[in-house]
Design a protein around this motif. Structure first.
Motif, PDB file in Angstrom:
ATOM      1  N   PRO A   1       3.092  -7.532 -13.502  1.00  0.00           N
ATOM      2  CA  PRO A   1       2.227  -6.897 -13.263  1.00  0.00           C
ATOM      3  C   PRO A   1       0.756  -7.473 -14.041  1.00  0.00           C
ATOM      4  O   PRO A   1      -0.126  -6.962 -13.515  1.00  0.00           O
ATOM      5  N   GLU A   2       1.083  -8.317 -14.413  1.00  0.00           N
ATOM      6  CA  GLU A   2      -0.144  -9.081 -15.407  1.00  0.00           C
ATOM      7  C   GLU A   2      -1.053  -9.769 -14.321  1.00  0.00           C
ATOM      8  O   GLU A   2      -2.286  -9.909 -14.320  1.00  0.00           O
ATOM      9  N   ARG A   3      -0.656  -9.771 -13.130  1.00  0.00           N
ATOM     10  CA  ARG A   3      -1.340 -10.628 -11.976  1.00  0.00           C
ATOM     11  C   ARG A   3      -2.208  -9.591 -11.281  1.00  0.00           C
ATOM     12  O   ARG A   3      -3.005 -10.026 -10.411  1.00  0.00           O
ATOM     13  N   LEU A   4      -1.959  -8.266 -11.603  1.00  0.00           N
ATOM     14  CA  LEU A   4      -2.809  -7.377 -10.796  1.00  0.00           C
ATOM     15  C   LEU A   4      -4.278  -7.180 -11.274  1.00  0.00           C
ATOM     16  O   LEU A   4      -4.471  -7.307 -12.499  1.00  0.00           O
ATOM     17  N   HIS A   5      -5.094  -7.476 -10.518  1.00  0.00           N
ATOM     18  CA  HIS A   5      -6.683  -7.323 -11.210  1.00  0.00           C
ATOM     19  C   HIS A   5      -7.480  -6.251 -10.040  1.00  0.00           C
ATOM     20  O   HIS A   5      -7.309  -6.032  -8.882  1.00  0.00           O
ATOM     21  N   ALA A   6      -8.351  -5.396 -10.572  1.00  0.00           N
ATOM     22  CA  ALA A   6      -9.224  -4.271  -9.971  1.00  0.00           C
ATOM     23  C   ALA A   6      -9.994  -4.994  -9.096  1.00  0.00           C
ATOM     24  O   ALA A   6     -10.428  -6.174  -9.359  1.00  0.00           O
ATOM     25  N   VAL A   7     -10.521  -4.681  -8.033  1.00  0.00           N
ATOM     26  CA  VAL A   7     -11.496  -5.224  -7.309  1.00  0.00           C
ATOM     27  C   VAL A   7     -12.626  -4.944  -7.904  1.00  0.00           C
ATOM     28  O   VAL A   7     -13.233  -3.983  -8.297  1.00  0.00           O
ATOM     29  N   ASP A   8     -13.513  -6.132  -8.187  1.00  0.00           N
ATOM     30  CA  ASP A   8     -14.868  -6.299  -8.659  1.00  0.00           C
ATOM     31  C   ASP A   8     -15.827  -5.627  -7.921  1.00  0.00           C
ATOM     32  O   ASP A   8     -15.629  -5.687  -6.510  1.00  0.00           O
ATOM     33  N   ALA A   9     -16.658  -4.836  -8.616  1.00  0.00           N
ATOM     34  CA  ALA A   9     -17.686  -4.055  -7.721  1.00  0.00           C
ATOM     35  C   ALA A   9     -18.550  -4.765  -6.767  1.00  0.00           C
ATOM     36  O   ALA A   9     -19.155  -4.514  -5.815  1.00  0.00           O
TER      37      ALA A   9
END
Length: 107
Positions: free
Chosen positions: A73-81
């Motif tokens: 789960p640490e590989r998940l990142h929010a899409v940058d604005a």
């Protein structure tokens, strides 16, 4: 029906088993239906009815993603604005119908 119902089945010499009738009814399983197993790190196995997929490759890919997300789960990142704005600038006002069929190739 009680909130938890325990049933058992026996493995044959070839590691096969019959799905008990109570489980078949609970999952609405019929002949040739597929069963999905989710194995948790605690050793618990969740048995569910596999949903039919028109694309067998897509099912395997989604299973891969689910396993990878659960494992890392640490590989998940929010899409940058900034990325979202860049993507929007690329499509502009183009209308996109995600449910529309793709055009046939003429090749």
């Amino acid at each position: 029906m009680p909130s938890t119902l325990d049933v058992e089945s026996t493995l044959t010499d070839r590691y096969q088993t019959t799905v008990p009738e109570t489980v078949r009814r609970a999952l609405r399983l019929g002949k040739r239906d597929k069963i999905h197993y989710s194995i948790r790190s605690s050793g618990e196995v969740i048995l569910t009815r596999a949903e039919a997929s028109d694309d067998p490759v897509l099912g395997h890919f989604l299973d891969f993603l689910a396993h990878d997300i659960a494992s890392h789960p640490e590989r998940l990142h929010a899409v940058d604005a900034g990325l979202a704005q860049r993507l929007q600038s690329l499509i502009g006002s183009t209308a996109i119908d995600l449910d529309a069929a793709l055009p046939e190739d003429d090749e």
